[in-house]
Design a protein around this motif. Sequence first.
Motif, mmCIF file in Angstrom:
data_model
loop_
_atom_site.group_PDB
_atom_site.id
_atom_site.type_symbol
_atom_site.label_atom_id
_atom_site.label_comp_id
_atom_site.label_asym_id
_atom_site.label_seq_id
_atom_site.Cartn_x
_atom_site.Cartn_y
_atom_site.Cartn_z
ATOM 1 N N MET A 46 0.815 -1.186 0.000
ATOM 2 C CA MET A 46 0.000 0.000 0.000
ATOM 3 C C MET A 46 0.869 1.264 0.000
ATOM 4 S SD MET A 46 -3.210 0.976 2.405
ATOM 5 C CE MET A 46 -2.478 1.748 3.801
ATOM 6 N N LEU A 47 1.960 1.258 0.781
ATOM 7 C CA LEU A 47 2.848 2.425 0.801
ATOM 8 C C LEU A 47 3.416 2.724 -0.582
ATOM 9 C CD1 LEU A 47 4.870 1.881 4.087
ATOM 10 C CD2 LEU A 47 3.248 3.713 3.618
ATOM 11 N N GLU A 48 3.807 1.694 -1.309
ATOM 12 C CA GLU A 48 4.386 1.902 -2.639
ATOM 13 C C GLU A 48 3.368 2.491 -3.608
ATOM 14 O OE1 GLU A 48 6.045 -1.888 -3.687
ATOM 15 O OE2 GLU A 48 7.810 -1.548 -2.435
ATOM 16 N N ILE A 49 2.117 2.115 -3.481
ATOM 17 C CA ILE A 49 1.073 2.673 -4.345
ATOM 18 C C ILE A 49 0.853 4.145 -4.017
ATOM 19 C CG2 ILE A 49 -1.402 2.602 -4.883
ATOM 20 C CD1 ILE A 49 -1.218 -0.463 -4.414
ATOM 21 N N ILE A 50 0.750 4.463 -2.741
ATOM 22 C CA ILE A 50 0.502 5.852 -2.324
ATOM 23 C C ILE A 50 1.689 6.753 -2.641
ATOM 24 C CG2 ILE A 50 0.154 7.340 -0.310
ATOM 25 C CD1 ILE A 50 -1.432 4.980 0.917
ATOM 26 N N LEU A 51 2.897 6.291 -2.354
ATOM 27 C CA LEU A 51 4.090 7.125 -2.517
ATOM 28 C C LEU A 51 4.674 7.101 -3.921
ATOM 29 C CD1 LEU A 51 5.830 6.219 0.853
ATOM 30 C CD2 LEU A 51 4.524 8.288 0.317
ATOM 31 N N SER A 52 4.271 6.135 -4.735
ATOM 32 C CA SER A 52 4.742 6.006 -6.131
ATOM 33 C C SER A 52 6.241 5.744 -6.238
ATOM 34 C CB SER A 52 4.372 7.240 -6.953
ATOM 35 O OG SER A 52 2.982 7.429 -6.960
ATOM 36 N N PHE A 53 6.820 5.031 -5.267
ATOM 37 C CA PHE A 53 8.204 4.573 -5.388
ATOM 38 C C PHE A 53 8.389 3.301 -4.565
ATOM 39 C CE2 PHE A 53 8.449 7.780 -1.975
ATOM 40 C CZ PHE A 53 9.049 7.067 -0.950
ATOM 41 N N LYS A 54 9.449 2.577 -4.865
ATOM 42 C CA LYS A 54 9.751 1.320 -4.186
ATOM 43 C C LYS A 54 10.175 1.605 -2.748
ATOM 44 C CE LYS A 54 10.759 -3.143 -4.282
ATOM 45 N NZ LYS A 54 9.708 -4.072 -4.045
ATOM 46 N N VAL A 55 9.513 0.954 -1.788
ATOM 47 C CA VAL A 55 9.832 1.113 -0.369
ATOM 48 C C VAL A 55 10.612 -0.122 0.081
ATOM 49 C CG1 VAL A 55 8.863 1.355 1.940
ATOM 50 C CG2 VAL A 55 7.745 2.473 0.010
ATOM 51 N N PRO A 56 11.797 0.077 0.710
ATOM 52 C CA PRO A 56 12.561 -1.079 1.208
ATOM 53 C C PRO A 56 11.751 -1.865 2.243
ATOM 54 C CG PRO A 56 13.881 0.918 1.310
ATOM 55 C CD PRO A 56 12.488 1.330 0.976
ATOM 56 N N LYS A 57 12.246 -3.014 2.617
ATOM 57 C CA LYS A 57 11.580 -3.887 3.588
ATOM 58 C C LYS A 57 11.136 -3.097 4.819
ATOM 59 C CE LYS A 57 12.343 -8.034 6.283
ATOM 60 N NZ LYS A 57 13.272 -9.090 6.647
ATOM 61 N N VAL A 58 9.850 -3.271 5.206
ATOM 62 C CA VAL A 58 9.303 -2.512 6.331
ATOM 63 C C VAL A 58 8.930 -3.413 7.499
ATOM 64 C CG1 VAL A 58 8.385 -0.626 4.925
ATOM 65 C CG2 VAL A 58 6.954 -2.582 5.425
ATOM 66 N N SER A 59 8.938 -2.815 8.674
ATOM 67 C CA SER A 59 8.461 -3.451 9.894
ATOM 68 C C SER A 59 7.208 -2.684 10.308
ATOM 69 C CB SER A 59 9.534 -3.348 10.971
ATOM 70 O OG SER A 59 9.041 -3.816 12.196
ATOM 71 N N VAL A 60 6.085 -3.380 10.523
ATOM 72 C CA VAL A 60 4.795 -2.735 10.791
ATOM 73 C C VAL A 60 4.388 -2.945 12.239
ATOM 74 C CG1 VAL A 60 2.359 -2.707 10.145
ATOM 75 C CG2 VAL A 60 4.098 -3.079 8.394
ATOM 76 N N HIS A 61 3.890 -1.867 12.858
ATOM 77 C CA HIS A 61 3.397 -1.902 14.234
ATOM 78 C C HIS A 61 1.980 -1.332 14.233
ATOM 79 C CE1 HIS A 61 7.608 -2.418 15.376
ATOM 80 N NE2 HIS A 61 7.855 -1.452 14.525
ATOM 81 N N VAL A 62 1.002 -2.125 14.683
ATOM 82 C CA VAL A 62 -0.388 -1.687 14.735
ATOM 83 C C VAL A 62 -0.671 -1.056 16.095
ATOM 84 C CG1 VAL A 62 -2.788 -2.447 14.551
ATOM 85 C CG2 VAL A 62 -1.037 -3.513 13.145
ATOM 86 N N GLU A 63 -1.404 0.061 16.093
ATOM 87 C CA GLU A 63 -1.703 0.834 17.302
ATOM 88 C C GLU A 63 -0.437 1.101 18.103
ATOM 89 O OE1 GLU A 63 -4.957 -0.678 19.575
ATOM 90 O OE2 GLU A 63 -6.302 -0.651 17.857
ATOM 91 N N HIS A 64 0.498 1.741 17.456
ATOM 92 C CA HIS A 64 1.806 2.037 18.029
ATOM 93 C C HIS A 64 1.758 3.367 18.788
ATOM 94 C CE1 HIS A 64 6.179 1.854 18.203
ATOM 95 N NE2 HIS A 64 6.231 3.097 17.793
ATOM 96 N N SER A 65 2.349 3.430 19.961
ATOM 97 C CA SER A 65 2.421 4.668 20.745
ATOM 98 C C SER A 65 3.850 5.172 20.759
ATOM 99 C CB SER A 65 1.950 4.434 22.179
ATOM 100 O OG SER A 65 0.596 4.115 22.209
ATOM 101 N N ILE A 66 3.994 6.484 20.630
ATOM 102 C CA ILE A 66 5.303 7.133 20.667
ATOM 103 C C ILE A 66 5.316 8.074 21.863
ATOM 104 C CG2 ILE A 66 6.893 8.684 19.480
ATOM 105 C CD1 ILE A 66 5.785 7.657 16.847
ATOM 106 N N LEU A 67 6.275 7.901 22.764
ATOM 107 C CA LEU A 67 6.411 8.758 23.945
ATOM 108 C C LEU A 67 6.989 10.099 23.504
ATOM 109 C CD1 LEU A 67 6.112 8.854 27.029
ATOM 110 C CD2 LEU A 67 8.482 8.087 27.180
ATOM 111 N N ILE A 68 6.255 11.180 23.787
ATOM 112 C CA ILE A 68 6.663 12.526 23.373
ATOM 113 C C ILE A 68 7.540 13.196 24.430
ATOM 114 C CG2 ILE A 68 5.822 14.833 22.742
ATOM 115 C CD1 ILE A 68 5.272 12.676 20.638
#
Length: 59
Positions: A1-23
């Motif tokens: 999906m990222l490659e379709i949206i961004l229109s370029f080849k995306v290297p291997k990705v690691s996916v995290h669902v409902e990910h929280s980032i400490l600010i």
Amino acid sequence: MLEIILSFKVPKVSVHVEHSILISSDFRSVRLDVYASNELKVGYDIEAQNDYAGNLAKM
């Protein structure tokens, strides 16, 4: 999906669902629907929308 949206080849990705980032150390954080990062340490945030609000800009 990222490659379709961004229109370029995306290297291997690691996916995290409902990910929280400490600010800050005050325990403030952001919850992301889907967070993906590739082997080059580039981060991608994917957010789902419940309502059609027209075309949103890519940033």
